[in-house]
Design an enzyme around this catalytic site. Structure first.
Site, PDB file in Angstrom:
ATOM      1  N   ASN A  42       1.009  -1.177  -0.037  1.00  0.00           N
ATOM      2  CA  ASN A  42      -0.113   0.011  -0.008  1.00  0.00           C
ATOM      3  C   ASN A  42       0.871   1.348   0.125  1.00  0.00           C
ATOM      4  O   ASN A  42       1.496   1.578   0.919  1.00  0.00           O
ATOM      5  CB  ASN A  42      -0.997  -0.012   1.207  1.00  0.00           C
ATOM      6  CG  ASN A  42      -1.900   1.109   1.498  1.00  0.00           C
ATOM      7  OD1 ASN A  42      -1.849   2.015   0.623  1.00  0.00           O
ATOM      8  ND2 ASN A  42      -2.823   1.084   2.371  1.00  0.00           N
TER       9      ASN A  42
ATOM     10  N   ARG B 128      -2.534  -2.223  -3.453  1.00  0.00           N
ATOM     11  CA  ARG B 128      -3.817  -1.343  -3.170  1.00  0.00           C
ATOM     12  C   ARG B 128      -3.555  -0.122  -3.996  1.00  0.00           C
ATOM     13  O   ARG B 128      -2.848   0.684  -4.130  1.00  0.00           O
ATOM     14  CB  ARG B 128      -3.662  -0.987  -1.965  1.00  0.00           C
ATOM     15  CG  ARG B 128      -5.020  -0.113  -1.328  1.00  0.00           C
ATOM     16  CD  ARG B 128      -4.904   0.714  -0.260  1.00  0.00           C
ATOM     17  NE  ARG B 128      -5.983   1.580  -0.160  1.00  0.00           N
ATOM     18  CZ  ARG B 128      -5.896   2.766   0.439  1.00  0.00           C
ATOM     19  NH1 ARG B 128      -4.639   3.538   0.637  1.00  0.00           N
ATOM     20  NH2 ARG B 128      -7.109   3.538   0.605  1.00  0.00           N
TER      21      ARG B 128
ATOM     22  N   HIS C  57     -12.686   3.141   0.331  1.00  0.00           N
ATOM     23  CA  HIS C  57     -12.676   2.126   1.520  1.00  0.00           C
ATOM     24  C   HIS C  57     -13.465   1.049   0.993  1.00  0.00           C
ATOM     25  O   HIS C  57     -13.974   0.316   2.029  1.00  0.00           O
ATOM     26  CB  HIS C  57     -13.582   2.694   2.606  1.00  0.00           C
ATOM     27  CG  HIS C  57     -13.005   3.837   3.487  1.00  0.00           C
ATOM     28  ND1 HIS C  57     -13.603   4.957   4.169  1.00  0.00           N
ATOM     29  CD2 HIS C  57     -11.624   4.074   3.566  1.00  0.00           C
ATOM     30  CE1 HIS C  57     -12.779   5.867   4.726  1.00  0.00           C
ATOM     31  NE2 HIS C  57     -11.395   5.193   4.434  1.00  0.00           N
TER      32      HIS C  57
ATOM     33  N   ARG D 135     -10.938  16.101   7.752  1.00  0.00           N
ATOM     34  CA  ARG D 135     -11.525  16.507   6.527  1.00  0.00           C
ATOM     35  C   ARG D 135     -13.076  16.880   6.858  1.00  0.00           C
ATOM     36  O   ARG D 135     -13.515  16.524   8.054  1.00  0.00           O
ATOM     37  CB  ARG D 135     -11.968  15.319   5.800  1.00  0.00           C
ATOM     38  CG  ARG D 135     -10.568  14.780   4.926  1.00  0.00           C
ATOM     39  CD  ARG D 135     -10.945  13.716   3.863  1.00  0.00           C
ATOM     40  NE  ARG D 135      -9.682  13.264   3.565  1.00  0.00           N
ATOM     41  CZ  ARG D 135      -9.591  11.761   3.629  1.00  0.00           C
ATOM     42  NH1 ARG D 135     -10.668  10.998   3.761  1.00  0.00           N
ATOM     43  NH2 ARG D 135      -8.616  11.262   3.151  1.00  0.00           N
TER      44      ARG D 135
ATOM     45  N   GLU E 172      -8.125  -5.154   5.355  1.00  0.00           N
ATOM     46  CA  GLU E 172      -7.715  -4.537   3.955  1.00  0.00           C
ATOM     47  C   GLU E 172      -6.803  -5.430   3.244  1.00  0.00           C
ATOM     48  O   GLU E 172      -7.045  -5.944   2.133  1.00  0.00           O
ATOM     49  CB  GLU E 172      -7.608  -3.145   3.683  1.00  0.00           C
ATOM     50  CG  GLU E 172      -8.970  -2.532   4.486  1.00  0.00           C
ATOM     51  CD  GLU E 172      -8.844  -0.940   4.269  1.00  0.00           C
ATOM     52  OE1 GLU E 172      -8.936  -0.258   3.478  1.00  0.00           O
ATOM     53  OE2 GLU E 172      -8.418  -0.457   5.479  1.00  0.00           O
TER      54      GLU E 172
END
Ligand code: ADP
Length: 410
Positions: free
Chosen positions: A7, A98, A187, A248, A392
């Site tokens: 990743n 990823r 996600h 965010r 993940e």
């Protein structure tokens, strides 16, 4: 087979080496061999943390100027005669990467081919911050591990089943056809993993349930999984939309942007930094983006830490109900991610008020469910509430195995 999962961020590479196979997937018996993280790539003080299963964690600091150097350092560590876990690179059977954005082109994971890589490059306009480092990592790994199959696993792919009425914005339709402007969601691997685990926990196939999955980490998003398919999610064209997150904003009146630029005299880049890095829990509280610290500050009476947490939970509750409404009902709500797995108080506060939908939380079960799979609703709750630690990397490794074996994707 041994799959190296990578990743790659702009200055970091997170990785795991996983032993898995079609049989292991079936038996849920995949095994992590080692994991690590390289950060501060591009500096002379890059940090490489490496953890082989059952062994002490090791930390190295040194100059790693590019992703290529980071991948070389990872390979040296994995194959090191004393610290390592494999004899040489030939023991790695495949690599799973990823990727953040696969646009409309990728609704599934794929094996890397020149054509697939060209299609990913075409998606750069949609994810200018994320796809380039993903690609740099891929290029470095394909040079370091030539002749091995590389799989590309996209964060957006799972949400490609959203129907147009959910993925389009109320903009002129021509902007969708001309520039692919639409909601994509992110996600996806995490929501998919949690949806998959729901089957074992609920004792029902995914194709018979309506789920709201809540991925609450630094970035936060919800997904409505209706009979096994993502039909809506809270993130949109970018990961800014939806919930309030660590730094965010989540949803915002777009009209506000022009006003902000004017009253604060900001340019495009500054607005982007404001919305992505200086807002959310951090911006509201003025203290931290870290939920642990905010809960500790709130307990000491910090008013804006309290306000930030209240806003976070309120937005979450509103969206859980909205996604349940989108599916015409919900059978289970599932929590995952750093906050979802570890913060019982946030789960309780965001579900308070949803009793009208048939949600009843068991306070003791909720308190005890930390970083482990658990049902935290009462036995008579019409809607089940579950905690499911996400994985993940495992999904990426499994997709890689299935692609290499030519088996259908789950
Ligand atoms: P990322 O999205 O970067 O993968 P994580 O999924 O690790 O992030 O989630 C990070 C968030 O989880 C942070 O806000 C952190 O404070 C929160 N978190 C981790 N442990 C706890 C805890 N015990 N209590 C509350 N929040 C926690």
């Amino acid at each position: 087979m041994k799959v190296l999962v990578l990743n790659c961020g702009s200055s970091s590479v997170k990785y795991q080496l996983i032993e898995t196979s079609l049989e292991a997937i079936e038996a849920n018996a995949d095994r992590e061999i080692a994991r690590g993280l390289v950060e501060r790539i591009g500096t002379s003080t890059a940090v490489h943390v490496f953890q082989a299963q059952g062994r002490e964690r090791l930390t190295d600091t040194g100059e790693l100027l590019e992703h290529r150097d980071a991948i070389a350092a990872i390979m040296r560590t994995l194959t090191h005669p004393e610290r390592g876990v494999i004899r040489d690179a030939s023991e790695i059977d495949a690599i799973g990467h990823r990727f953040v954005h696969g646009g409309e082109r990728f609704a599934h994971s794929v094996l890397a081919t020149p054509e697939a890589i060209r299609a990913v490059e075409e998606c750069i306009a949609l994810a200018p911050l994320h796809n380039p480092p993903n690609l740099r990592g891929y290029e470095a790994a394909s040079t370091a591990l030539p002749g091995k199959p590389h799989a590309l696993v996209f964060d957006t792919a799972y949400h490609q089943t959203m129907p147009p009425h959910a993925f389009l914005y109320g903009l002129p339709y021509v902007l969708y056809t001309r520039h692919a402007i639409r909601r994509y969601g992110f996600h996806g691997t995490s929501h998919r993993f949690v949806g998959w685990r729901s089957q074992a926990l609920l004792g029902k196939p995914r194709t018979e349930t309506r789920l709201v999955t809540c991925h609450l980490g630094n970035g936060c998003s919800l997904c409505a999984i209706d009979h096994g398919r993502s039909v809506d999610t809270t993130m949109g064209f970018t990961p800014l939309e939806g919930l309030i997150m660590g730094t965010r904003t989540g949803d915002l009146d777009p009209g506000l942007l022009f006003h902000l630029m004017h009253v604060e005299d900001l340019d495009e880049r500054q607005v982007s930094t404001l919305l992505n890095k200086h807002s959310g829990l951090y911006g509201i509280s003025g203290v931290s983006n870290d939920m642990r610290e905010l809960l500790a500050e709130e307990a000491k009476g910090h008013e804006r830490a309290h306000l930030a947490i209240e806003m976070f939970c309120y937005r979450l509750r509103k969206y859980i109900a909205a996604l349940a409404g989108a599916m015409g009902g919900v059978d289970a709500i599932l929590f995952t991610g750093g906050i979802g797995e570890n913060a019982p108080a946030i789960r309780a506060r965001s579900l308070a008020g949803l009793e009208f939908m048939g949600v009843r939380l068991d306070a003791a079960r909720n308190e005890q469910a930390i970083r482990r799979e658990a049902r935290i609703s009462t036995d008579d709750s019409a809607v089940q509430v579950l905690v499911v630690p996400t994985n993940e990397e495992l999904i990426i490794a499994r997709d890689t195995v299935r692609l290499v074996a030519g088996a259908p994707q789950a």
